[in-house]
Scaffold this active site. Structure first.
Site: not given
Ligand code: AGP
Length: 612
Positions: A2, A27, A76, A102-103, A485, A489, A492, A508, A607
């Site tokens: 926070c 934060r 938060w 905060n904590g 994953e 990374k 994206e 394959h 996000k």
């Molecule tokens: C991950 O780096 C991406 N930003 C995206 O795939 C994300 O993981 C996905 O949209 C799921 O979001 P959430 O975890 O908030 O549900």
């Protein structure tokens, strides 16, 4: 995580406190509030509400606060839904003291019960509120500084607090244990803040409080003591960061800051979930009855993106620890396919934001079929957590970078601990075996730190490969999802085509892609399938593919196969995804930076995907 701001001086506190909060919104931003000692009235007044700082600003336009002493907070949430009652500041029963925090106070439940028995009236679900009532308890015939000192002596956990009282209009008090707090030293005015950006417009002369330190501020003086009251002399340092840099803690991007936060987050998470050395795993909000968990016949994990990859790792974890079959599906498929689930199915919905439309729909479908839903989520009070039967919060703090990093490893950690918890409930693993695993898990943050110590070399290796037009990520067993994953990374944030594959699948199809224009990331940690990965690398070399390997420290064979290696410390294969994730995050980050991409806000992405 926070944001705290405090002010004492000759100026209008409201303006300074509000501007400070705006600088700290990274934060936390699910609710905010401000308290000042009203001018000429010697009474405290509070304005607080859920929502971003903008909502507080609009409220203050209608109902401003006078006064030149005050504290403010942007939250938060970790305990208690983001709403008006749970927003900070919090007051004592008599309205004479106000506190922001905060904590996480780990022993807040027993403190709260004791204070209620002593007649204190609580107004919120937060852990923070016990602090202000403790101060009230010790404030009788005493001074604020002494009362704060006694109160924090009762607390277990992490805190940074700021406190003011209408009885001492010339005092602003701060204390720090486990969460950051700084003092801003001005001319005839002084400040408290969680972080420098909040006060840099007023002063750049900063005292960084250390653990177990209390700051007692008046307009003219800053006095620092330890928790026993012993005076500590500290000289302010002048900071010359710009604000944007300061919000990222000196890192060039939030994503790199968040990558580097992972060991600390994991450490804190384990400490709050594992109360004692060999104690049980504790999930406060996991409300699915143990009897029900004993009777489940299968688990379905539903999630999107990075959370889906965490779910895939979760399958390996839970099946190997608990012996229960686990299916994993992306939410957008799960929500529309014929679901063979019922009340003996546990559905685990994983979501950093708790607002992803497909995952919300999947959770709803699951409950409509009689299954119980356990949410693993980073945002307290988010929609998913309110539409689930149980919740495990990942406590990773706000993740600002669109590409998920710290939330991913926090999701993995939640899955590990849930698997050990479930194994304990169902008796599928003896407690001494569980304790042995937990002991090793406690060592992972240090191993992550070791990897981060090598990040300059990882950055150089990344830049050497930033010109490749496409990448293939290969992994096996529990690190097959790590490959997926890692590919996500990279694609994206750098927009380079990258795909993750089970290494055994290479012959394959994907092997047709191998040539000198493609980089292949091979996850070849110590494992029962290590030799298979070596064979894959030989096949890639034979076709001039360029390999980057992730391998276990001390592996002397790997250099026969490949020059470009990032080593991670040796750990059980079960926990290796928690280590492998870091070099793959750094690889993506440094390549994207080298290519001039907007790392924190990549094109076309949000996000939280709150639409289908
Ligand atoms: C991950 O780096 C991406 N930003 C995206 O795939 C994300 O993981 C996905 O949209 C799921 O979001 P959430 O975890 O908030 O549900």
């Amino acid at each position: 995580m926070c944001g705290i701001v405090g002010y004492i001086g000759p100026k209008d506190a409201q303006r300074l406190l509000l501007n400070g909060l705006k600088r700290l919104e990274y934060r936390g931003y699910d609710s905010s509030g401000i308290c000042t000692l009203l001018a000429n009235k010697y009474s405290l007044s509070i304005r607080k509400l859920p929502g971003k700082v903008k909502a507080l600003e609009n409220l203050l336009k209608k109902k401003p606060l006078s006064g030149s002493l005050g504290i403010s907070h942007t939250r938060w949430a970790t305990h208690g839904t983001p709403n008006q009652a749970n927003a900070h500041p919090h007051m004592d029963c008599r309205g004479e003291i106000a506190v922001v925090h905060n904590g996480i106070i780990e022993n807040y439940a027993q403190l709260k019960n004791r204070l209620i028995k002593e007649g204190h009236k609580f107004r919120s679900q937060t852990d923070t509120e016990v602090i202000v009532h403790l101060i009230e308890k010790f404030y009788k015939n005493s001074f604020l500084e002494e009362a704060v000192r006694k109160a924090i002596g009762e607390l277990k956990g992490a805190f940074a607090i700021a406190a003011i009282s209408s009885r001492e209009p010339d005092k602003l008090i701060g204390a720090r244990l486990g969460s950051p707090l700084i003092v801003g030293v001005g001319e005839g005015e002084n400040f408290l803040a969680s972080d420098a950006p909040a006060i840099m417009d007023s002063t750049r002369d900063i005292i960084f409080l250390n653990e177990n330190e209390i700051a007692v501020l008046t307009k003219e003086e800053v006095r620092i003591t330890d928790f026993s009251g012993k005076r500590i002399n500290k000289t302010p340092v002048r900071i010359n960061w710009d604000v944007a840099q300061a919000q990222k803690g000196g890192f060039p991007h939030f994503m790199l800051k968040e990558i580097n936060e992972q060991p600390g987050i994991l450490e804190k998470f384990l400490n709050t979930r594992l109360k004692r050395e060999n104690g049980p795993v504790v999930f406060e909000e996991q409300c699915i009855p143990e009897e029900q968990l004993k009777n489940i016949k299968g688990i379905e994990i539903v999630a999107c993106g990075t959370a889906y990859h965490a779910g895939l790792v979760g399958k390996y974890i839970i099946e190997s620890i608990c012996g229960i079959p686990v299916c994993v599906d992306v939410s957008s498929e799960f929500r529309y396919r014929k679901l063979l689930i019922d009340k003996q199915t546990l559905v685990i919905a994983i979501s950093q934001s708790g607002e992803t439309a497909d995952t919300l729909a999947g959770a709803k479908e699951a409950r409509a079929h009689g299954a119980s839903v356990l949410a693993i989520c980073n945002v307290l009070g988010s929609t998913l957590t309110r539409e689930s039967d149980g919740v495990i919060y990942t406590h990773a703090g706000p993740e600002i970078g669109v590409a998920s990093t710290k939330a991913y490893t926090a999701q993995l950690t939640s899955l590990y601990l849930f698997a050990f918890y479930l194994a304990g409930v169902r008796g599928t693993l003896a407690q001494d075996k569980i304790n042995k695993y937990l002991q090793e898990l406690r060592g992972i943050p240090q191993m992550q730190e070791e990897i981060l110590k090598n990040q300059a070399a990882i950055g150089a290796l990344s830049r050497r490969h930033s010109h490749f037009g496409s990448f293939l990520y290969l992994g096996r067993n529990i690190n097959y999802p790590s490959a997926l994953e890692g590919a996500l990374k990279l694609k994206e944030i750098s927009y380079i085509p990258a795909e993750g594959y089970a290494a055994g699948e290479m012959k394959h199809g994907p092997i047709a892609l191998i040539d000198e224009y493609r980089a292949v990331v091979c996850i070849a940690c110590e494992s029962k399938v290590y030799e298979k990965m070596i064979s894959n690398m030989q096949e890639i070399r034979a076709r001039n593919g360029k390999i980057i390997a992730i391998a276990t420290s001390g592996d002397t064979k790997i250099k026969d196969q490949v020059r470009e290696v990032v080593f991670v410390p040796r750990c059980s294969e079960l926990f290796s995804p928690l280590l492998v994730a870091l070099p793959l995050q750094l690889l993506a980050y440094h390549i994207a930076v080298k290519r001039g991409c907007d790392v924190d806000q990549p094109r076309n992405l949000a996000k939280s995907v709150t639409v289908e």
